[in-house]
Design a protein around this motif. Structure first.
Motif, PDB file in Angstrom:
ATOM      1  N   PHE A  28      37.122  40.474  32.062  1.00 54.73           N
ATOM      2  CA  PHE A  28      37.032  41.496  32.792  1.00 54.73           C
ATOM      3  C   PHE A  28      35.500  42.244  33.079  1.00 54.73           C
ATOM      4  O   PHE A  28      34.687  41.878  32.253  1.00 54.73           O
ATOM      5  CB  PHE A  28      38.036  42.770  32.237  1.00 54.73           C
ATOM      6  CG  PHE A  28      37.357  43.446  31.341  1.00 54.73           C
ATOM      7  CD1 PHE A  28      36.769  44.825  31.542  1.00 54.73           C
ATOM      8  CD2 PHE A  28      37.634  42.896  30.111  1.00 54.73           C
ATOM      9  CE1 PHE A  28      36.110  45.380  30.327  1.00 54.73           C
ATOM     10  CE2 PHE A  28      36.934  43.699  28.880  1.00 54.73           C
ATOM     11  CZ  PHE A  28      36.447  45.055  28.884  1.00 54.73           C
ATOM     12  N   ARG A  29      35.360  42.903  34.062  1.00 57.66           N
ATOM     13  CA  ARG A  29      34.176  43.760  34.231  1.00 57.66           C
ATOM     14  C   ARG A  29      34.343  45.170  34.797  1.00 57.66           C
ATOM     15  O   ARG A  29      35.321  45.201  35.936  1.00 57.66           O
ATOM     16  CB  ARG A  29      33.042  42.898  34.909  1.00 57.66           C
ATOM     17  CG  ARG A  29      31.695  43.614  35.226  1.00 57.66           C
ATOM     18  CD  ARG A  29      30.765  42.629  35.913  1.00 57.66           C
ATOM     19  NE  ARG A  29      30.904  42.596  37.434  1.00 57.66           N
ATOM     20  CZ  ARG A  29      30.425  41.837  38.192  1.00 57.66           C
ATOM     21  NH1 ARG A  29      29.426  41.029  37.967  1.00 57.66           N
ATOM     22  NH2 ARG A  29      30.536  41.925  39.495  1.00 57.66           N
ATOM     23  N   GLY A  30      33.892  45.958  34.537  1.00 57.27           N
ATOM     24  CA  GLY A  30      34.143  47.199  35.062  1.00 57.27           C
ATOM     25  C   GLY A  30      35.411  47.927  34.606  1.00 57.27           C
ATOM     26  O   GLY A  30      36.078  47.418  33.665  1.00 57.27           O
ATOM     27  N   ARG A  31      35.781  49.115  35.079  1.00 57.81           N
ATOM     28  CA  ARG A  31      36.962  49.760  34.928  1.00 57.81           C
ATOM     29  C   ARG A  31      37.568  50.563  35.903  1.00 57.81           C
ATOM     30  O   ARG A  31      36.977  50.419  37.207  1.00 57.81           O
ATOM     31  CB  ARG A  31      36.421  51.296  33.918  1.00 57.81           C
ATOM     32  CG  ARG A  31      35.609  51.173  32.659  1.00 57.81           C
ATOM     33  CD  ARG A  31      36.585  50.324  31.626  1.00 57.81           C
ATOM     34  NE  ARG A  31      35.608  50.082  30.464  1.00 57.81           N
ATOM     35  CZ  ARG A  31      36.240  49.355  29.319  1.00 57.81           C
ATOM     36  NH1 ARG A  31      37.431  49.158  29.555  1.00 57.81           N
ATOM     37  NH2 ARG A  31      35.338  49.117  28.324  1.00 57.81           N
ATOM     38  N   PRO A  32      38.762  50.639  35.953  1.00 57.19           N
ATOM     39  CA  PRO A  32      39.544  51.287  37.164  1.00 57.19           C
ATOM     40  C   PRO A  32      39.042  52.469  37.678  1.00 57.19           C
ATOM     41  O   PRO A  32      38.642  53.216  36.764  1.00 57.19           O
ATOM     42  CB  PRO A  32      40.927  51.300  36.574  1.00 57.19           C
ATOM     43  CG  PRO A  32      41.096  50.458  35.205  1.00 57.19           C
ATOM     44  CD  PRO A  32      39.694  50.447  34.637  1.00 57.19           C
ATOM     45  N   GLY A  33      38.884  52.511  39.088  1.00 58.73           N
ATOM     46  CA  GLY A  33      38.441  53.668  39.789  1.00 58.73           C
ATOM     47  C   GLY A  33      39.017  53.942  40.868  1.00 58.73           C
ATOM     48  O   GLY A  33      40.204  53.747  40.837  1.00 58.73           O
ATOM     49  N   HIS A  34      38.479  54.593  41.731  1.00 57.29           N
ATOM     50  CA  HIS A  34      39.012  55.021  43.092  1.00 57.29           C
ATOM     51  C   HIS A  34      39.396  53.751  43.933  1.00 57.29           C
ATOM     52  O   HIS A  34      40.348  53.788  44.702  1.00 57.29           O
ATOM     53  CB  HIS A  34      38.316  56.112  43.787  1.00 57.29           C
ATOM     54  CG  HIS A  34      36.983  55.630  44.156  1.00 57.29           C
ATOM     55  ND1 HIS A  34      35.789  55.435  43.319  1.00 57.29           N
ATOM     56  CD2 HIS A  34      36.611  55.293  45.475  1.00 57.29           C
ATOM     57  CE1 HIS A  34      34.747  54.722  44.013  1.00 57.29           C
ATOM     58  NE2 HIS A  34      35.063  54.920  45.446  1.00 57.29           N
ATOM     59  N   LYS A  35      38.598  52.899  43.812  1.00 51.24           N
ATOM     60  CA  LYS A  35      38.857  51.686  44.514  1.00 51.24           C
ATOM     61  C   LYS A  35      39.720  50.560  43.708  1.00 51.24           C
ATOM     62  O   LYS A  35      40.040  50.735  42.743  1.00 51.24           O
ATOM     63  CB  LYS A  35      37.572  50.883  44.852  1.00 51.24           C
ATOM     64  CG  LYS A  35      36.506  51.423  45.789  1.00 51.24           C
ATOM     65  CD  LYS A  35      35.248  50.713  46.027  1.00 51.24           C
ATOM     66  CE  LYS A  35      34.288  51.315  46.802  1.00 51.24           C
ATOM     67  NZ  LYS A  35      32.960  50.304  47.175  1.00 51.24           N
ATOM     68  N   PRO A  36      40.840  49.866  44.711  1.00 50.96           N
ATOM     69  CA  PRO A  36      41.607  48.999  43.812  1.00 50.96           C
ATOM     70  C   PRO A  36      40.959  47.905  42.976  1.00 50.96           C
ATOM     71  O   PRO A  36      39.755  47.550  43.183  1.00 50.96           O
ATOM     72  CB  PRO A  36      42.317  48.405  45.031  1.00 50.96           C
ATOM     73  CG  PRO A  36      42.161  49.150  46.253  1.00 50.96           C
ATOM     74  CD  PRO A  36      40.795  49.735  46.053  1.00 50.96           C
ATOM     75  N   SER A  37      41.545  47.878  41.779  1.00 51.81           N
ATOM     76  CA  SER A  37      41.303  46.754  40.913  1.00 51.81           C
ATOM     77  C   SER A  37      41.556  45.546  41.675  1.00 51.81           C
ATOM     78  O   SER A  37      42.216  45.131  42.422  1.00 51.81           O
ATOM     79  CB  SER A  37      41.898  46.705  39.526  1.00 51.81           C
ATOM     80  OG  SER A  37      41.648  47.947  38.947  1.00 51.81           O
ATOM     81  N   ILE A  38      40.805  44.459  41.273  1.00 51.93           N
ATOM     82  CA  ILE A  38      41.101  42.933  41.802  1.00 51.93           C
ATOM     83  C   ILE A  38      41.496  42.120  40.435  1.00 51.93           C
ATOM     84  O   ILE A  38      40.900  41.860  39.713  1.00 51.93           O
ATOM     85  CB  ILE A  38      39.767  42.486  42.317  1.00 51.93           C
ATOM     86  CG1 ILE A  38      39.236  43.251  43.516  1.00 51.93           C
ATOM     87  CG2 ILE A  38      39.942  41.042  42.981  1.00 51.93           C
ATOM     88  CD1 ILE A  38      37.902  43.056  43.977  1.00 51.93           C
ATOM     89  N   LEU A  39      42.702  41.574  40.922  1.00 52.35           N
ATOM     90  CA  LEU A  39      43.339  40.554  39.822  1.00 52.35           C
ATOM     91  C   LEU A  39      43.161  38.997  40.567  1.00 52.35           C
ATOM     92  O   LEU A  39      43.518  38.852  41.612  1.00 52.35           O
ATOM     93  CB  LEU A  39      44.652  40.947  39.459  1.00 52.35           C
ATOM     94  CG  LEU A  39      45.508  39.826  38.594  1.00 52.35           C
ATOM     95  CD1 LEU A  39      44.555  39.468  37.118  1.00 52.35           C
ATOM     96  CD2 LEU A  39      46.884  40.089  38.177  1.00 52.35           C
ATOM     97  N   MET A  40      42.426  38.202  39.680  1.00 50.13           N
ATOM     98  CA  MET A  40      42.314  37.069  40.413  1.00 50.13           C
ATOM     99  C   MET A  40      43.029  35.738  39.456  1.00 50.13           C
ATOM    100  O   MET A  40      43.063  35.897  38.170  1.00 50.13           O
ATOM    101  CB  MET A  40      40.813  36.607  40.232  1.00 50.13           C
ATOM    102  CG  MET A  40      40.008  37.705  40.877  1.00 50.13           C
ATOM    103  SD  MET A  40      38.390  37.493  40.789  1.00 50.13           S
ATOM    104  CE  MET A  40      38.010  36.681  42.216  1.00 50.13           C
ATOM    105  N   LEU A  41      43.683  34.819  40.180  1.00 51.65           N
ATOM    106  CA  LEU A  41      44.663  33.743  39.655  1.00 51.65           C
ATOM    107  C   LEU A  41      44.042  32.540  39.835  1.00 51.65           C
ATOM    108  O   LEU A  41      43.825  32.180  41.083  1.00 51.65           O
ATOM    109  CB  LEU A  41      46.016  33.882  40.223  1.00 51.65           C
ATOM    110  CG  LEU A  41      46.497  35.451  39.987  1.00 51.65           C
ATOM    111  CD1 LEU A  41      47.859  35.092  40.389  1.00 51.65           C
ATOM    112  CD2 LEU A  41      46.632  35.773  38.437  1.00 51.65           C
ATOM    113  N   HIS A  42      43.583  31.887  38.857  1.00 49.90           N
ATOM    114  CA  HIS A  42      43.092  30.279  39.039  1.00 49.90           C
ATOM    115  C   HIS A  42      44.137  29.298  39.391  1.00 49.90           C
ATOM    116  O   HIS A  42      45.340  29.482  39.314  1.00 49.90           O
ATOM    117  CB  HIS A  42      42.281  29.948  37.746  1.00 49.90           C
ATOM    118  CG  HIS A  42      42.956  29.713  36.556  1.00 49.90           C
ATOM    119  ND1 HIS A  42      43.833  28.721  36.568  1.00 49.90           N
ATOM    120  CD2 HIS A  42      43.099  30.601  35.523  1.00 49.90           C
ATOM    121  CE1 HIS A  42      44.562  28.593  35.147  1.00 49.90           C
ATOM    122  NE2 HIS A  42      43.914  29.819  34.897  1.00 49.90           N
ATOM    123  N   GLY A  43      43.721  28.100  39.678  1.00 56.75           N
ATOM    124  CA  GLY A  43      44.650  27.024  40.142  1.00 56.75           C
ATOM    125  C   GLY A  43      44.950  26.146  38.990  1.00 56.75           C
ATOM    126  O   GLY A  43      44.574  26.351  37.920  1.00 56.75           O
TER     127      GLY A  43
END
Length: 315
Positions: A64-79
């Motif tokens: 991970f990088r960063g912390r939850p904020g006012h912008k949506p978090s991004i979750l990434m799923l690999h193949g």
């Protein structure tokens, strides 16, 4: 020349020679170790930190990088057969003020691998939901990204847990049904018919097979040194039996078209990205669309975009 100066040059030369010789020896003898070091260095450079979280006795590994904020978090799923670090080439282009999470999919890399685990797409969706709950990532809706198998899981996740997701991005997703099969899918069906699971193109066990897989999964043709190919194979071979089991599960009748079957349940704005030259996913239905909105009555807008020189889905 003064003896002290000669000694200084000898010592300096020896000091430089040791790491150079160590690198050469590692490249020749342990190429897989260099690949792991490479990912470690890249994560460190980009500020990605590795953590573990548990749901009962099941372990998830993620970066991970960063912390939850006012912008949506991004979750990434690999193949399929990849790992969380495959997203590093994307992470380097993303703003550092975003909260990014890249998770190892079930059975991959640092996430638990269990013979009792349900590896179907539905089973993986449930596991990812457990991960989301562990991190409390769904305290507010997040942006979900997935590629290939991860794209299929992401799409079905958005269908099953609509309140968790604010928007969806699917990169050459698996799990769609087409009127005609491309050469790759035809070959897979032939292999299934002959039960020749050792010959699955996405599960190489030799440097030559690895080279063929890279050619299959990349539009850009490039020469990979033999030692790097060997290192990539060395990293994968211990996991190949698992990959075969997983592959047969996700192409089974239960999972093969699960994204297609759940598309009408996806309510959030969705972006689909694919490469026009993709040799793994069938892109023929999209060839007439360069970019633009695909609309379904009563559904959220779907933005479709093609990439002329993008990679195939592959892993």
């Amino acid at each position: 020349m003064d003896l002290d100066v000669v000694n200084m040059f000898v010592i300096a030369g020896g000091t430089l020679a040791i790491p150079i010789l160590a690198f050469v020896a590692s490249f020749l003898l342990w190429p897989s170790a260099l690949i792991r070091i490479y990912y470690w260095y890249w994560r460190r450079t980009l500020g990605m930190q590795v953590r573990y979280v548990h749901h009962e006795d099941y372990q998830f590994c993620y970066s991970f990088r960063g912390r939850p904020g006012h912008k949506p978090s991004i979750l990434m799923l690999h193949g399929f057969s990849a790992h969380k670090d495959m997203w590093l080439s994307v992470v380097k282009f993303l703003p550092k003020n975003l909260h990014l999470v890249c998770v190892d999919m079930p059975g991959h890399e640092g996430t638990t691998r269990s013979s009792l685990d349900d590896l179907s797409i539905d089973g993986q969706v449930k596991r990812i939901h457990q991960f989301v709950e562990c991190l409390k990532l769904n305290k507010k809706p997040f942006h979900l990204v997935g590629t290939s198998m991860g794209g299929q899981v992401a799409g079905v996740y958005a269908a099953y847990y609509p309140s968790d997701v604010s928007s969806l991005c699917l990169v050459c997703p698996a799990g769609l049904q087409y009127s005609t099969d491309n050469q790759f899918v035809q070959r897979l069906k032939e292999l299934q018919g002959s039960a020749a699971v050792e010959k699955i193109p996405l599960i190489p066990s030799t440097p030559e097979e690895m080279s063929e897989m890279l050619q299959l999964c990349s539009y850009v043709r490039f020469k990979v040194p033999q030692q790097i190919l060997q290192g990539l194979v060395d990293v994968r071979i211990p996991h190949n039996n698992f990959y075969r089991k997983l592959f047969l599960e996700i192409v089974s009748e239960k999972s093969r078209y699960s994204l297609h079957q759940n598309m009408d349940k996806i309510k959030v704005p969705t972006q689909i990205i694919w490469g026009k030259q993709d040799q793994v996913c069938n892109t023929s239905p999209w060839q007439s669309v360069t970019s633009g909105y695909l609309w379904s009555e009563g559904k959220a807008p779907v933005l479709a975009a093609s990439v002329d020189s993008g990679q195939s889905s592959g892993s």
